[in-house]
Scaffold this active site. Structure first.
Site, PDB file in Angstrom:
ATOM      1  N   SER A  95      27.353   1.733  67.669  1.00 32.35           N
ATOM      2  CA  SER A  95      26.337   2.761  67.481  1.00 32.35           C
ATOM      3  C   SER A  95      24.959   2.229  67.843  1.00 32.35           C
ATOM      4  O   SER A  95      24.687   1.025  67.725  1.00 32.35           O
ATOM      5  CB  SER A  95      26.330   3.223  66.016  1.00 32.35           C
ATOM      6  OG  SER A  95      25.190   4.011  65.721  1.00 32.35           O
ATOM      7  N   TYR A 153      25.877   0.487  57.316  1.00 29.95           N
ATOM      8  CA  TYR A 153      26.405   0.997  58.588  1.00 29.95           C
ATOM      9  C   TYR A 153      25.775   0.249  59.758  1.00 29.95           C
ATOM     10  O   TYR A 153      26.481  -0.215  60.668  1.00 29.95           O
ATOM     11  CB  TYR A 153      26.118   2.491  58.689  1.00 29.95           C
ATOM     12  CG  TYR A 153      26.679   3.155  59.932  1.00 29.95           C
ATOM     13  CD1 TYR A 153      28.022   3.491  60.003  1.00 29.95           C
ATOM     14  CD2 TYR A 153      25.852   3.458  61.014  1.00 29.95           C
ATOM     15  CE1 TYR A 153      28.548   4.118  61.130  1.00 29.95           C
ATOM     16  CE2 TYR A 153      26.366   4.073  62.141  1.00 29.95           C
ATOM     17  CZ  TYR A 153      27.707   4.401  62.196  1.00 29.95           C
ATOM     18  OH  TYR A 153      28.224   5.014  63.325  1.00 29.95           O
TER      19      TYR A 153
END
Length: 250
Positions: free
Chosen positions: A142, A155
């Site tokens: 990501s 995350y």
């Protein structure tokens, strides 16, 4: 000829979102799929889409964090299809919470699936691939692992860790003909991001910063996964491909 004709690919996180889009795109290029996710009903929906694309699918309802899940999927691939050519690790979870409020359970849950499980699934796949001296591994990372973002500390850390894992495994397994790459996906419209991207002010800020002036679509990421899983990228390994509309460049 399709780019992935007769190739067999395991896709985790295939029940919905980007994992589903990637699976369907791989199938359209001739790949036969081993689909992995926790929810059987979602897996069967993806499997139906794969078959509609003209390919074969084996659906395995499994928690990717379970100790024997990875080896079980590899063994199922070999038993059902007789081979395994690539792994796309698309499973992932997140906790949106202020860093001061993150609990040890939050951290272990996110990092355990996004990074720890990614390693052990790639290890299980590579144990077979080294015997054939060929294979491709693709991690779904990501943009938040490349650029700091608030409220996403576990995350972001897990996705940044995937970048290091990608380079480390590529360096170690390249001599065995195994290529390892990752996709740093930007802000993409899926059912998983629907709540976050329902904030019009946030979307406006994202779009204004991105040179291409739009949010990503699932097919943008899926096309990149096909590229990295195919021989079209035969001299690319250890790379984290940004698929973010130029967001990091701005």
């Amino acid at each position: 000829m399709p780019q992935l004709a007769d190739q067999v690919v395991i896709v985790t996180g295939a029940g919905r979102g980007l994992g589903r889009s990637i699976a369907v795109a791989l199938a359209a290029e001739g790949a036969r799929l081993v689909l992995v996710a926790r929810t059987r009903s979602q897996l069967e929906e993806t499997a139906a889409l794969v078959r509609d694309a003209g390919s074969e699918a084996l659906a395995l309802a499994s928690d990717v964090a379970a100790p024997d899940a990875a080896s079980g999927a590899v063994n199922a691939s070999l038993k059902h299809f007789g081979r395994l050519d690539a792994l796309v690790f698309g499973a992932g979870v997140s906790v949106t919470r202020a860093a001061l409020e993150v609990t040890p359970e939050d951290w272990d849950h996110v990092v355990g699936i996004n990074l720890k499980a990614a390693f052990f699934w790639s290890q299980a796949a590579a144990r077979h691939m080294v015997t054939r001296r060929t294979g491709r591994i693709v991690f779904l990372s990501s943009v938040t692992g490349q650029v700091g973002m608030p409220w996403l500390a576990p995350y972001s850390a897990s996705k940044a860790g995937l970048a290091g894992l990608t380079r480390g495994l590529a360096a170690e397994w390249g001599a065995n003909g195994i290529r390892v790459n990752a996709i740093a996906a930007g802000f993409v419209k899926t059912e998983l991001t629907a709540a976050e991207l329902s904030d019009e002010r946030l979307v406006r800020r994202i779009v204004q910063r991105a040179p291409l002036g739009r949010l990503g679509q699932p097919q943008d990421v899926a096309a990149s996964a096909v590229f990295l899983a195919s021989d079209a990228s035969s001299y690319i390994s250890g790379h984290v491909l940004a698929v973010d509309g130029g967001w990091q460049a701005a």
